[in-house]
Design a protein around this motif. Structure first.
Motif, PDB file in Angstrom:
ATOM      1  N   PRO A  69       0.803  -1.231   0.000  1.00 43.73           N
ATOM      2  CA  PRO A  69       0.000   0.000   0.000  1.00 43.73           C
ATOM      3  C   PRO A  69       0.834   1.278   0.000  1.00 43.73           C
ATOM      4  O   PRO A  69       0.324   2.334  -0.339  1.00 43.73           O
ATOM      5  CB  PRO A  69      -0.815  -0.107   1.292  1.00 43.73           C
ATOM      6  CG  PRO A  69      -0.087  -1.077   2.147  1.00 43.73           C
ATOM      7  CD  PRO A  69       0.661  -1.992   1.224  1.00 43.73           C
ATOM      8  N   ASP A  70       2.112   1.187   0.341  1.00 42.93           N
ATOM      9  CA  ASP A  70       2.940   2.383   0.433  1.00 42.93           C
ATOM     10  C   ASP A  70       3.676   2.728  -0.859  1.00 42.93           C
ATOM     11  O   ASP A  70       4.440   3.692  -0.893  1.00 42.93           O
ATOM     12  CB  ASP A  70       3.945   2.241   1.585  1.00 42.93           C
ATOM     13  CG  ASP A  70       4.868   1.042   1.416  1.00 42.93           C
ATOM     14  OD1 ASP A  70       4.486   0.084   0.733  1.00 42.93           O
ATOM     15  OD2 ASP A  70       5.976   1.080   1.987  1.00 42.93           O
ATOM     16  N   MET A  71       3.476   1.942  -1.926  1.00 48.22           N
ATOM     17  CA  MET A  71       4.130   2.266  -3.203  1.00 48.22           C
ATOM     18  C   MET A  71       3.343   1.689  -4.381  1.00 48.22           C
ATOM     19  O   MET A  71       2.632   0.715  -4.228  1.00 48.22           O
ATOM     20  CB  MET A  71       5.578   1.777  -3.230  1.00 48.22           C
ATOM     21  CG  MET A  71       5.758   0.279  -3.205  1.00 48.22           C
ATOM     22  SD  MET A  71       7.497  -0.237  -3.244  1.00 48.22           S
ATOM     23  CE  MET A  71       8.016   0.161  -1.600  1.00 48.22           C
ATOM     24  N   ARG A  72       3.487   2.352  -5.528  1.00 49.60           N
ATOM     25  CA  ARG A  72       2.849   1.851  -6.746  1.00 49.60           C
ATOM     26  C   ARG A  72       3.488   0.542  -7.170  1.00 49.60           C
ATOM     27  O   ARG A  72       4.694   0.365  -7.034  1.00 49.60           O
ATOM     28  CB  ARG A  72       3.007   2.861  -7.888  1.00 49.60           C
ATOM     29  CG  ARG A  72       2.175   4.098  -7.730  1.00 49.60           C
ATOM     30  CD  ARG A  72       2.175   5.038  -8.949  1.00 49.60           C
ATOM     31  NE  ARG A  72       2.979   4.680 -10.076  1.00 49.60           N
ATOM     32  CZ  ARG A  72       3.903   5.483 -10.621  1.00 49.60           C
ATOM     33  NH1 ARG A  72       4.151   6.663 -10.124  1.00 49.60           N
ATOM     34  NH2 ARG A  72       4.593   5.089 -11.675  1.00 49.60           N
ATOM     35  N   ASP A  73       2.692  -0.363  -7.710  1.00 53.66           N
ATOM     36  CA  ASP A  73       3.210  -1.642  -8.192  1.00 53.66           C
ATOM     37  C   ASP A  73       4.255  -1.434  -9.284  1.00 53.66           C
ATOM     38  O   ASP A  73       4.144  -0.512 -10.108  1.00 53.66           O
ATOM     39  CB  ASP A  73       2.072  -2.509  -8.768  1.00 53.66           C
ATOM     40  CG  ASP A  73       1.191  -3.112  -7.685  1.00 53.66           C
ATOM     41  OD1 ASP A  73       1.511  -2.992  -6.488  1.00 53.66           O
ATOM     42  OD2 ASP A  73       0.170  -3.712  -8.044  1.00 53.66           O
ATOM     43  N   ASN A  74       5.246  -2.318  -9.296  1.00 51.75           N
ATOM     44  CA  ASN A  74       6.272  -2.368 -10.347  1.00 51.75           C
ATOM     45  C   ASN A  74       7.043  -1.064 -10.514  1.00 51.75           C
ATOM     46  O   ASN A  74       7.370  -0.658 -11.626  1.00 51.75           O
ATOM     47  CB  ASN A  74       5.648  -2.794 -11.677  1.00 51.75           C
ATOM     48  CG  ASN A  74       5.030  -4.164 -11.595  1.00 51.75           C
ATOM     49  OD1 ASN A  74       5.564  -5.055 -10.932  1.00 51.75           O
ATOM     50  ND2 ASN A  74       3.904  -4.345 -12.239  1.00 51.75           N
ATOM     51  N   THR A  75       7.354  -0.420  -9.378  1.00 55.90           N
ATOM     52  CA  THR A  75       8.164   0.796  -9.418  1.00 55.90           C
ATOM     53  C   THR A  75       9.422   0.657  -8.564  1.00 55.90           C
ATOM     54  O   THR A  75      10.205   1.592  -8.463  1.00 55.90           O
ATOM     55  CB  THR A  75       7.368   2.025  -8.939  1.00 55.90           C
ATOM     56  OG1 THR A  75       6.934   1.807  -7.598  1.00 55.90           O
ATOM     57  CG2 THR A  75       6.179   2.296  -9.850  1.00 55.90           C
ATOM     58  N   ALA A  76       9.621  -0.523  -7.955  1.00 51.49           N
ATOM     59  CA  ALA A  76      10.794  -0.779  -7.122  1.00 51.49           C
ATOM     60  C   ALA A  76      11.124  -2.273  -7.178  1.00 51.49           C
ATOM     61  O   ALA A  76      10.257  -3.099  -7.481  1.00 51.49           O
ATOM     62  CB  ALA A  76      10.527  -0.350  -5.683  1.00 51.49           C
ATOM     63  N   VAL A  77      12.367  -2.590  -6.859  1.00 53.27           N
ATOM     64  CA  VAL A  77      12.841  -3.972  -6.861  1.00 53.27           C
ATOM     65  C   VAL A  77      13.290  -4.342  -5.454  1.00 53.27           C
ATOM     66  O   VAL A  77      13.986  -3.563  -4.793  1.00 53.27           O
ATOM     67  CB  VAL A  77      14.015  -4.151  -7.857  1.00 53.27           C
ATOM     68  CG1 VAL A  77      14.630  -5.539  -7.739  1.00 53.27           C
ATOM     69  CG2 VAL A  77      13.561  -3.880  -9.283  1.00 53.27           C
ATOM     70  N   MET A  78      12.883  -5.527  -4.998  1.00 50.02           N
ATOM     71  CA  MET A  78      13.357  -6.082  -3.727  1.00 50.02           C
ATOM     72  C   MET A  78      14.500  -7.037  -4.038  1.00 50.02           C
ATOM     73  O   MET A  78      14.373  -7.881  -4.937  1.00 50.02           O
ATOM     74  CB  MET A  78      12.233  -6.844  -3.034  1.00 50.02           C
ATOM     75  CG  MET A  78      12.670  -7.655  -1.829  1.00 50.02           C
ATOM     76  SD  MET A  78      12.775  -6.712  -0.325  1.00 50.02           S
ATOM     77  CE  MET A  78      11.069  -6.299  -0.053  1.00 50.02           C
ATOM     78  N   LEU A  79      15.617  -6.886  -3.331  1.00 53.63           N
ATOM     79  CA  LEU A  79      16.730  -7.810  -3.478  1.00 53.63           C
ATOM     80  C   LEU A  79      17.316  -8.115  -2.112  1.00 53.63           C
ATOM     81  O   LEU A  79      17.157  -7.336  -1.176  1.00 53.63           O
ATOM     82  CB  LEU A  79      17.809  -7.244  -4.409  1.00 53.63           C
ATOM     83  CG  LEU A  79      18.566  -6.006  -3.950  1.00 53.63           C
ATOM     84  CD1 LEU A  79      19.991  -6.056  -4.484  1.00 53.63           C
ATOM     85  CD2 LEU A  79      17.880  -4.751  -4.469  1.00 53.63           C
ATOM     86  N   TRP A  80      17.944  -9.266  -2.002  1.00 51.99           N
ATOM     87  CA  TRP A  80      18.584  -9.700  -0.763  1.00 51.99           C
ATOM     88  C   TRP A  80      20.086  -9.744  -1.003  1.00 51.99           C
ATOM     89  O   TRP A  80      20.544 -10.259  -2.022  1.00 51.99           O
ATOM     90  CB  TRP A  80      18.101 -11.088  -0.370  1.00 51.99           C
ATOM     91  CG  TRP A  80      16.719 -11.109   0.175  1.00 51.99           C
ATOM     92  CD1 TRP A  80      15.554 -10.978  -0.527  1.00 51.99           C
ATOM     93  CD2 TRP A  80      16.352 -11.265   1.535  1.00 51.99           C
ATOM     94  NE1 TRP A  80      14.480 -11.047   0.319  1.00 51.99           N
ATOM     95  CE2 TRP A  80      14.943 -11.228   1.595  1.00 51.99           C
ATOM     96  CE3 TRP A  80      17.064 -11.446   2.714  1.00 51.99           C
ATOM     97  CZ2 TRP A  80      14.245 -11.354   2.786  1.00 51.99           C
ATOM     98  CZ3 TRP A  80      16.362 -11.575   3.903  1.00 51.99           C
ATOM     99  CH2 TRP A  80      14.977 -11.523   3.926  1.00 51.99           C
ATOM    100  N   LEU A  81      20.856  -9.208  -0.030  1.00 47.37           N
ATOM    101  CA  LEU A  81      22.306  -9.212  -0.125  1.00 47.37           C
ATOM    102  C   LEU A  81      22.913  -9.923   1.080  1.00 47.37           C
ATOM    103  O   LEU A  81      22.344  -9.902   2.177  1.00 47.37           O
ATOM    104  CB  LEU A  81      22.846  -7.781  -0.169  1.00 47.37           C
ATOM    105  CG  LEU A  81      22.446  -6.932  -1.365  1.00 47.37           C
ATOM    106  CD1 LEU A  81      22.918  -5.496  -1.174  1.00 47.37           C
ATOM    107  CD2 LEU A  81      23.007  -7.506  -2.651  1.00 47.37           C
ATOM    108  N   LYS A  82      24.076 -10.523   0.853  1.00 42.72           N
ATOM    109  CA  LYS A  82      24.857 -11.078   1.948  1.00 42.72           C
ATOM    110  C   LYS A  82      26.319 -11.076   1.540  1.00 42.72           C
ATOM    111  O   LYS A  82      26.658 -10.876   0.375  1.00 42.72           O
ATOM    112  CB  LYS A  82      24.392 -12.485   2.318  1.00 42.72           C
ATOM    113  CG  LYS A  82      24.836 -13.575   1.384  1.00 42.72           C
ATOM    114  CD  LYS A  82      24.468 -14.938   1.949  1.00 42.72           C
ATOM    115  CE  LYS A  82      25.111 -16.056   1.158  1.00 42.72           C
ATOM    116  NZ  LYS A  82      24.827 -17.363   1.749  1.00 42.72           N
ATOM    117  N   VAL A  83      27.185 -11.314   2.531  1.00 39.30           N
ATOM    118  CA  VAL A  83      28.618 -11.460   2.308  1.00 39.30           C
ATOM    119  C   VAL A  83      28.954 -12.921   2.561  1.00 39.30           C
ATOM    120  O   VAL A  83      28.496 -13.504   3.551  1.00 39.30           O
ATOM    121  CB  VAL A  83      29.427 -10.542   3.260  1.00 39.30           C
ATOM    122  CG1 VAL A  83      30.928 -10.770   3.098  1.00 39.30           C
ATOM    123  CG2 VAL A  83      29.076  -9.079   3.018  1.00 39.30           C
TER     124      VAL A  83
END
Length: 127
Positions: A69-83
């Motif tokens: 609800p806090d952002m328009r669909d398909n306007t940001a990417v979720m990614l996971w990072l680690k070392v």
């Protein structure tokens, strides 16, 4: 990969032993009602040498964000990072840590489509 002066730092730092999700917002690059149709993510060679990886599997695959609800669909990417475990104690993460560029390239759903790119900085610091 040179870090452009326009790179956007993520507001939070990451400990090298953490596995964290990050949101790469692209909405400021988009026109009203425009969405990201496709994207590519790229770590800098320095990040790769430092053991930083973009995670996949176990629900950690990168993806376009929808249904929030806090952002328009398909306007940001979720990614996971680690070392990687072998690099987690490296002295480069001591003190102020080290910042690494993560570049995102997008293609929009407009006709004709537009191509844009944005670089983010992830700072990794021993906590």
């Amino acid at each position: 990969m040179a870090t452009p002066s326009t790179a956007t730092p993520w507001p939070e730092t990451m400990d090298p032993a953490e596995e964290m999700e990050w949101i790469a917002p692209f909405w400021l690059l988009l026109e009203e009602y425009e969405q990201v149709e496709s994207y590519e993510l790229e770590l800098s060679p320095e990040a790769i040498e430092a053991g930083v990886i973009i995670m996949t599997g176990d629900g950690r695959d990168h993806h376009l964000i929808t249904g929030r609800p806090d952002m328009r669909d398909n306007t940001a990417v979720m990614l996971w990072l680690k070392v990687t475990e072998a690099m987690q104690q490296d002295p480069m993460f001591d003190g102020g840590g080290t910042a690494f560029p993560v570049r995102g390239r997008i293609r929009t759903n407009s006709v004709p489509s537009r191509k844009r790119k944005k670089t983010y900085l992830i700072r990794i610091v021993q906590k």
